[in-house]
Design a protein around this motif. Structure first.
Motif, PDB file in Angstrom:
ATOM      1  N   GLY C  74     -84.046   3.212 -69.482  1.00 23.79           N
ATOM      2  CA  GLY C  74     -83.464   4.423 -70.055  1.00 23.79           C
ATOM      3  C   GLY C  74     -84.002   5.659 -69.369  1.00 23.79           C
ATOM      4  O   GLY C  74     -83.267   6.597 -69.055  1.00 23.79           O
ATOM      5  N   ALA C  75     -85.308   5.643 -69.081  1.00 20.11           N
ATOM      6  CA  ALA C  75     -85.930   6.813 -68.463  1.00 20.11           C
ATOM      7  C   ALA C  75     -85.414   7.013 -67.041  1.00 20.11           C
ATOM      8  O   ALA C  75     -85.153   8.146 -66.618  1.00 20.11           O
ATOM      9  CB  ALA C  75     -87.449   6.651 -68.464  1.00 20.11           C
ATOM     10  N   VAL C  76     -85.241   5.923 -66.315  1.00 28.22           N
ATOM     11  CA  VAL C  76     -84.748   6.037 -64.933  1.00 28.22           C
ATOM     12  C   VAL C  76     -83.344   6.635 -64.932  1.00 28.22           C
ATOM     13  O   VAL C  76     -83.029   7.562 -64.171  1.00 28.22           O
ATOM     14  CB  VAL C  76     -84.745   4.655 -64.241  1.00 28.22           C
ATOM     15  N   LEU C  77     -82.498   6.114 -65.829  1.00 28.79           N
ATOM     16  CA  LEU C  77     -81.134   6.640 -65.890  1.00 28.79           C
ATOM     17  C   LEU C  77     -81.156   8.116 -66.301  1.00 28.79           C
ATOM     18  O   LEU C  77     -80.407   8.941 -65.770  1.00 28.79           O
ATOM     19  CB  LEU C  77     -80.332   5.820 -66.900  1.00 28.79           C
ATOM     20  N   ALA C  78     -82.056   8.441 -67.237  1.00 32.87           N
ATOM     21  CA  ALA C  78     -82.153   9.821 -67.683  1.00 32.87           C
ATOM     22  C   ALA C  78     -82.627  10.717 -66.549  1.00 32.87           C
ATOM     23  O   ALA C  78     -82.170  11.860 -66.414  1.00 32.87           O
ATOM     24  CB  ALA C  78     -83.111   9.924 -68.869  1.00 32.87           C
ATOM     25  N   LEU C  79     -83.533  10.196 -65.718  1.00 36.87           N
ATOM     26  CA  LEU C  79     -84.033  11.016 -64.610  1.00 36.87           C
ATOM     27  C   LEU C  79     -82.938  11.291 -63.589  1.00 36.87           C
ATOM     28  O   LEU C  79     -82.932  12.333 -62.932  1.00 36.87           O
ATOM     29  CB  LEU C  79     -85.233  10.328 -63.953  1.00 36.87           C
ATOM     30  N   LEU C  80     -82.013  10.335 -63.462  1.00 43.78           N
ATOM     31  CA  LEU C  80     -80.854  10.578 -62.605  1.00 43.78           C
ATOM     32  C   LEU C  80     -80.125  11.827 -63.099  1.00 43.78           C
ATOM     33  O   LEU C  80     -79.794  12.739 -62.328  1.00 43.78           O
ATOM     34  CB  LEU C  80     -79.939   9.356 -62.672  1.00 43.78           C
ATOM     35  N   PHE C  81     -79.935  11.876 -64.418  1.00 42.84           N
ATOM     36  CA  PHE C  81     -79.336  13.058 -65.040  1.00 42.84           C
ATOM     37  C   PHE C  81     -80.229  14.274 -64.804  1.00 42.84           C
ATOM     38  O   PHE C  81     -79.748  15.371 -64.497  1.00 42.84           O
ATOM     39  CB  PHE C  81     -79.164  12.793 -66.544  1.00 42.84           C
ATOM     40  N   GLY C  82     -81.533  14.061 -64.914  1.00 36.44           N
ATOM     41  CA  GLY C  82     -82.483  15.158 -64.751  1.00 36.44           C
ATOM     42  C   GLY C  82     -82.415  15.749 -63.355  1.00 36.44           C
ATOM     43  O   GLY C  82     -82.359  16.976 -63.191  1.00 36.44           O
ATOM     44  N   VAL C  83     -82.418  14.898 -62.351  1.00 32.76           N
ATOM     45  CA  VAL C  83     -82.348  15.393 -60.974  1.00 32.76           C
ATOM     46  C   VAL C  83     -81.046  16.152 -60.760  1.00 32.76           C
ATOM     47  O   VAL C  83     -81.018  17.236 -60.172  1.00 32.76           O
ATOM     48  CB  VAL C  83     -82.472  14.209 -59.989  1.00 32.76           C
ATOM     49  N   MET C  84     -79.957  15.570 -61.278  1.00 31.93           N
ATOM     50  CA  MET C  84     -78.649  16.217 -61.118  1.00 31.93           C
ATOM     51  C   MET C  84     -78.636  17.606 -61.762  1.00 31.93           C
ATOM     52  O   MET C  84     -78.158  18.568 -61.171  1.00 31.93           O
ATOM     53  CB  MET C  84     -77.558  15.380 -61.788  1.00 31.93           C
ATOM     54  N   THR C  85     -79.142  17.685 -62.989  1.00 31.59           N
ATOM     55  CA  THR C  85     -78.983  18.950 -63.707  1.00 31.59           C
ATOM     56  C   THR C  85     -80.097  19.940 -63.390  1.00 31.59           C
ATOM     57  O   THR C  85     -79.877  21.147 -63.414  1.00 31.59           O
ATOM     58  CB  THR C  85     -78.969  18.717 -65.233  1.00 31.59           C
ATOM     59  N   GLN C  86     -81.312  19.453 -63.086  1.00 30.12           N
ATOM     60  CA  GLN C  86     -82.423  20.379 -62.883  1.00 30.12           C
ATOM     61  C   GLN C  86     -82.576  20.803 -61.430  1.00 30.12           C
ATOM     62  O   GLN C  86     -82.911  21.937 -61.145  1.00 30.12           O
ATOM     63  CB  GLN C  86     -83.733  19.756 -63.382  1.00 30.12           C
ATOM     64  N   TYR C  87     -82.350  19.865 -60.506  1.00 35.24           N
ATOM     65  CA  TYR C  87     -82.489  20.235 -59.104  1.00 35.24           C
ATOM     66  C   TYR C  87     -81.146  20.606 -58.486  1.00 35.24           C
ATOM     67  O   TYR C  87     -81.035  21.568 -57.733  1.00 35.24           O
ATOM     68  CB  TYR C  87     -83.136  19.094 -58.318  1.00 35.24           C
ATOM     69  N   LEU C  88     -80.124  19.811 -58.793  1.00 35.10           N
ATOM     70  CA  LEU C  88     -78.816  20.086 -58.181  1.00 35.10           C
ATOM     71  C   LEU C  88     -77.971  21.002 -59.062  1.00 35.10           C
ATOM     72  O   LEU C  88     -76.828  21.318 -58.714  1.00 35.10           O
ATOM     73  CB  LEU C  88     -78.085  18.779 -57.890  1.00 35.10           C
ATOM     74  N   LEU C  89     -78.510  21.391 -60.203  1.00 34.65           N
ATOM     75  CA  LEU C  89     -77.897  22.398 -61.070  1.00 34.65           C
ATOM     76  C   LEU C  89     -76.459  22.070 -61.457  1.00 34.65           C
ATOM     77  O   LEU C  89     -75.625  22.954 -61.593  1.00 34.65           O
ATOM     78  CB  LEU C  89     -77.938  23.780 -60.404  1.00 34.65           C
ATOM     79  N   SER C  90     -76.185  20.773 -61.623  1.00 31.87           N
ATOM     80  CA  SER C  90     -74.821  20.431 -62.044  1.00 31.87           C
ATOM     81  C   SER C  90     -74.699  20.713 -63.542  1.00 31.87           C
ATOM     82  O   SER C  90     -75.699  20.818 -64.259  1.00 31.87           O
ATOM     83  CB  SER C  90     -74.537  18.966 -61.764  1.00 31.87           C
ATOM     84  N   ASN C  91     -73.469  20.834 -64.004  1.00 31.16           N
ATOM     85  CA  ASN C  91     -73.233  21.156 -65.407  1.00 31.16           C
ATOM     86  C   ASN C  91     -73.692  20.010 -66.302  1.00 31.16           C
ATOM     87  O   ASN C  91     -73.405  18.845 -66.051  1.00 31.16           O
ATOM     88  CB  ASN C  91     -71.736  21.418 -65.609  1.00 31.16           C
ATOM     89  N   GLN C  92     -74.419  20.358 -67.360  1.00 30.40           N
ATOM     90  CA  GLN C  92     -75.019  19.322 -68.202  1.00 30.40           C
ATOM     91  C   GLN C  92     -73.987  18.514 -68.978  1.00 30.40           C
ATOM     92  O   GLN C  92     -74.118  17.298 -69.122  1.00 30.40           O
ATOM     93  CB  GLN C  92     -76.020  19.963 -69.167  1.00 30.40           C
TER      94      GLN C  92
END
Lengths: 356, 359, 361
Positions: C74-92
């Protein structure tokens, strides 16, 4: 180290380049996925991305599947630009479909050319009304519209089930939770013979153009953009935030409700609990993939529809399981959303803090 | 609605109006299947896929089978069926009730492709319909349950109040009552065909209410797993669920589509395929029972086997009068047998079942 | 109507078990949202946790290893979301929805060899002596370790958010990321940690379904539990202990519905009972906080409940669909009441929820 620098204007070249890049990355990683499953990756890509484009029937189905996505996404994009987050389009789609079906079934014994317009009005109004609930709760009480509109999706889903197992159920349908099949005057005319391309596709295209004009020429479009990009300036300019909220939520709800009416009166021709297949949620992704601009949304809706239709063919032509297609689609979305940053930001090497 | 009683004979023997469908022998057939769930559901779709594999095994190089899984009932189904028909598939099995109108519609456009729709009632020259008399199996498990319950309480997990499910409840109840006048049925409607967590919760609720045997008319093996955990007994549904409840499963009513699918593919190969309506039970092998558990005493086993054989032979019908409806009004007179039309539209409980049928 | 077979303790016990996946997932999402991130991918992370936990438990033979793997997955999948939204600034919002699609697909793909497999059983904690105490023994000491762990998790999150400096920083980041940044807080790493924590909790919630509550693996087995978890966070107005109450209420509606059917009662009763429970909880909360303004609302809820009981008269058949709507309508009601008073809302709902954070320059 690298740092991000905001561009003043979205980069034109990146605007064109990033989708290509995203598709290329998806092809590489998706290909690896298919190869790992023991399927020919080249054949898989061909079946998913290329074949549907060269087959007339698949092309027509692209329109049928893509139109509701585009229509809903267009409506949503207005609000998203203003910073108003309607994520309950799925519920508004359902309410539109239910209202249109209720009209169609109420006049089950009456034929007439007035029936379809009446259904359209009912569906659109129902979608708009459903979206106005979060809008009013937002402006009156400050309730977060993301959460209220999401909650209302589940309410709408249950409402649909209650309707098809109750008042709208086919009296001769052996208790199955389904409505009667609509008669001919409640079914949208087909544009191309032997396909399912219905009038709704044309209306969708017209609305895409209307949205483009609204956003670039109309005062409302200006207010929407202003209140999204520069909320403080908007307040000084006398833009009433509540009005913008109502307009955006109302329009997006109307579009979703209209899409629901088109779906039920076009390809479905019957109200069933299985009618909503996630168009409302997928359209949110489509809106962002299309960068909230009408032409981009049309393109994004087409790509999305392509992966659905290609994925189905890949299942029976190559034996690729549905789960692999879904994973593949997820990958494509991640790449597209992730690379979006290149359009809005420049990646620069971080300057040395200490000058030599 | 006409129903041919036997499948195996039906394809060859009946010479119905087959206009528009050229009878021509083939040496290679492409067969397509459309499933409503994932093939890994261990229930309805899984069992259809087992039969698909049986077809492949039986005919080897002469057939090529394809399938699409998790196809939502509605507009998407029509496209999948049409894409299949267009890609040169000769015979298409659409395996859910909700594909009915879509199947008929596509069939109209492809007169040379043969369609087989499961559990529906709309036919055409190139559309056959088929279903199983699951209620025959329900009769047998009703007998076993009636004999074996210690609390006289049978739990029943039901999906939707459609005739097929209501028929199953009535058949099982009547059989259980015939061997155990004190038996009671507790019925829980879960309003879903497939939601393992909810099915598991329903099983737990029934166990708490004193049920010591669980029957289900939903697709996942969750209830069987719960029965195993709680040390009670259960009957499987659609497939053999013994691996989920090695101690719990008494037997399972299995959908056995193999003989039907093989006969229909054979008919296409022979050029003798015709539009038919099949409602097969024990007699055709479409309904089968999984191996009986050792927990069933010999006399009960014999009772169950005899009933199954009698039903297969046509000497016993699970719905034989006198039977009253739940409200006490007479339905079948002494010795009268229910007609298929009434069974297919069954929307009432029989006398003795408690609770209201949800509307 | 025969109530003699009704065992309220057994009912509460199964209610708590049914609610545990919701408690886990909602508590995780609460922490994520408190840091100012809205992750709509809970369903995807749950189902991914369900399969990774199941697979690990089957391969190692240890359910504990399963829960660990589920948390990691779960954490790994969440981090995928994290990288996308926090570093790549994609829409949450869009990224969260994509995460759900991706998670459902990937889980189904990984899970193919595992359908029809029996997981190792997860024993109930039988503390000698305690379990034999009448009533209380069964009510308090008859669960498996994860149930206690889920309650402990709620307590820990409450303690962390309200009593620790780190928790204060997390809330500050969720409240106003620009201010937090200018105070020298590391917004992005803090949010990534919160996102990963949310994913780990959602993963464990999923694993509780596949290893304990059902227990087996089937495609799509979460069947919407992740979305309910999202609703519970709102219902709880971002307060950990109310998550527990909310999860038990939401889980309870289903359990009551099934149990009243098994009892041959009218299914409208649980709706009335549920609404009354909500009304009483609300009444209690507002009295405790000395806010008589909420009293009319509590009265309204009780009135609706009374109406539901009135409709429970067998002459009116209420379909179960109407009942299933009730928790969502109540959630909206709670949200409205909570938002009505801006100052109070600001205390609970993180103000930066869903906003993009980027430091220019």
């Amino acid at each position: 180290m690298w740092r991000l620098e905001a561009r003043r204007e979205p980069s034109r070249s990146m605007l064109l380049l990033t989708p290509v890049l995203a598709v290329a990355l998806t092809v590489i990683f998706g290909g690896a996925l298919f190869a790992a499953l023991g399927k020919d990756p080249v054949a898989a890509m061909q079946v998913i991305f290329i074949d549907p484009l060269f087959d007339p029937y698949s092309r027509s189905e692209l329109m049928v599947k893509g139109a509701p996505l585009a229509l809903i996404a267009i409506g949503l994009s207005l609000g998203f630009r203003a910073g108003i987050w309607n994520i309950g389009a799925e519920g508004q789609f359902i309410m539109g479909a239910v209202a249109a079906s209720a009209v169609a079934l109420a006049f089950y014994d009456v034929q007439g050319i007035w029936l379809l317009p009446l259904m359209l009005v009912a569906g659109t109004a129902a979608g708009a009304a459903w979206a106005m609930i979060p809008a009013l709760l937002k402006t009156r009480f400050g309730a977060n519209e993301i959460l209220v509109s999401l909650m209302l999706v589940y309410v709408a889903e249950q409402f649909l089930i209650a309707m098809v197992s109750g008042p709208l159920r086919d009296p001769q349908g052996f208790n199955f939770p389904l409505s009667r099949s609509f008669h001919d005057s409640a079914v949208l005319p087909v544009l191309i013979e032997y396909t399912r391309v219905h009038v709704g596709v044309l209306v969708t295209l017209a609305l895409v153009i209307a949205a483009q004009v609204l956003m670039s020429r109309h005062i409302l479009g200006f207010r929407i953009r202003l209140s999204g990009e520069a909320p403080r300036a908007a307040r000084f300019a006398g833009v009433d935030r509540a009005h913008v909220t109502w307009a955006c939520m109302g329009i997006s709800g109307a579009c979703a409700g209209m899409a629901g009416m088109f779906e039920v009166a076009g390809p479905a021709q019957q109200l069933a609990p299985s009618l909503p297949v996630g168009y409302g949620f997928t359209a949110i992704i489509v809106a962002f993939l299309g960068r909230l601009s009408p032409p981009g949304i049309v393109l994004a809706a087409a790509i999305m529809a392509l992966t659905y239709i290609g994925g189905e063919t890949a299942q029976f032509a190559l034996g690729i399981p549905a789960a692999a297609n879904e994973t593949f689609r997820g990958m494509l979305l991640f790449f597209l959303l992730g690379l979006d940053i290149l359009v809005r930001y420049r990646i620069r090497p971080r300057r040395r803090e200490v000058k030599a | 609605m006409k129903l041919a009683a036997t499948v195996l004979a039906a394809a060859a023997a009946l010479a119905l109006g087959a206009s528009g469908v050229l009878a021509q022998a083939k040496d290679h057939v492409k067969v397509g299947f459309v499933y409503v769930g994932p093939v890994g559901d261990f229930g309805w779709s899984y069992q259809h896929d087992v039969a698909r594999k049986a077809v492949e095994e039986k005919f080897g190089d002469k057939v090529e089978t394809t399938f699409v899984e998790s196809v939502p009932e509605g507009p998407d189904a029509e496209r999948v069926i049409q894409q299949m028909a267009r890609s040169g598939t000769d015979l298409i099995f659409t395996t859910s009730f909700g594909y009915m109108d879509q199947t008929v519609k596509v069939a109209k456009m492809f007169p040379n492709v043969k369609f087989e729709h499961a559990t529906g009632y709309k036919r055409a020259d190139n559309v056959s319909t088929y279903s199983s008399r699951f209620y025959e199996g329900r009769h047998v498990i009703g007998l076993i349950a009636g004999k074996m319950t210690k609390t006289n309480t049978i739990g029943y997990i039901a999906s939707f109040p459609i005739p097929e499910v209501v028929r199953g409840i009535n058949a099982a109840y009547l059989a259980a009552k015939s061997v155990n006048p004190d038996v009671k049925f507790k019925i829980v409607w879960v309003s879903t065909w497939f939601d393992p967590a909810k099915e598991a919760d329903a099983a737990k609720a029934l166990i708490e209410q004193g049920a010591d045997i669980i029957m289900q008319h939903t697709d996942s093996p969750a209830a069987m797993t719960i029965a195993q955990e709680n040390g009670i007994l259960a009957f499987g549904q659609a497939s053999d669920m013994k691996q989920f409840g090695p101690d719990a499963q008494l037997t399972s009513i299995m959908d056995h589509w193999d003989p039907y699918y093989i006969s229909r593919v054979q008919a296409v190969l022979d050029g003798t395929w015709e539009s038919t309506d099949t409602w097969g039970g024990f007699d055709t092998g479409m309904v089968q029972l999984a191996e009986f558990s050792d927990k069933i005493p010999e006399d009960v086993k014999k009772l169950a086997m005899d009933a199954r054989d009698a039903i297969a032979a046509g000497t016993l019908h699970p719905f034989t009068g006198p039977i009253n409806k739940q409200d006490g009004s007479p339905w079948l007179a002494e010795g009268e047998v229910a007609d298929d039309g009434t069974l297919l539209g069954m929307n009432f409980y029989v006398e003795g079942i408690e609770g209201d049928l949800p509307k | 109507m025969d109530l003699s077979t009704l065992d309220p303790i057994a009912l509460i016990v199964s209610l708590i078990i049914a609610a545990t996946p919701l408690v886990l997932a909602a508590t995780g999402e609460l922490v994520t949202e408190k840091s100012g991130v809205l992750n709509l991918g809970v369903e995807g992370m749950m189902v991914f946790g369900a399969i990774s936990g199941f697979a690990a438990a089957v391969e190692t033979g240890s359910p504990w290893a399963g829960f660990l793997a589920a948390a990691l997955g779960g954490a790994v999948l969440a981090l995928l979301f994290g990288v996308m939204t926090q570093y790549l600034l994609s829409n949450q919002v869009a990224t969260g929805l994509a995460l759900t699609m991706f998670g459902l697909g990937l889980a189904a793909l990984i899970g193919q060899p595992y359908s029809g497999v029996k997981p190792p059983s997860f024993p109930r904690l039988d503390i000698p002596g305690l379990g034999d105490i009448p009533v209380l023994g069964r009510l308090l000491f008859s669960f498996d370790a994860m149930v206690y762990l889920s309650v402990a998790l709620v307590a820990a999150v409450w303690w962390f958010l309200t009593r620790t400096r780190a928790g204060m920083i997390l809330r500050a980041v969720g409240e106003n990321h620009d201010a937090a940044h200018s105070l020298g807080m590391k917004v992005v790493p803090i949010r990534l940690a919160a996102i990963a924590f949310g994913g780990a909790c959602a993963g464990m919630g999923g694993a509780y379904l596949s290893l304990v509550r059902v227990p087996q693996w089937t495609e799509g087995m979460t069947a919407g539990a992740g979305w309910i978890a999202l609703a519970i966070v709102v219902f709880a107005s971002w307060k950990p202990w109310r998550v527990l109450v909310g999860a038990y209420l939401f889980g309870g509606v289903t359990i009551l519905q099934l149990n009243t059917q098994a009892l041959s009662l009218n299914p409208a009763l649980p709706a009335g009972a549920g609404l009354i429970a909500v009304g009483l909880v609300w009444l209690g909360l507002s009295l405790r906080a000395g806010r008589p303004a909420d009293l009319p609302l509590a009265a309204l809820v009780l009135g609706v409940a009374a109406l539901a009981f009135g409709l429970a008269d067998p002459r009116f058949q209420i379909g179960s669909a109407w009942l299933s709507m009730a928790p969502y309508l109540v959630t909206i009601l709670v949200l409205v009441v909570m938002s009505r008073d801006r100052t109070r809302a600001a205390l609970n709902a993180p103000a930066s929820l869903g906003r993009v954070f980027h430091v220019s320059g």
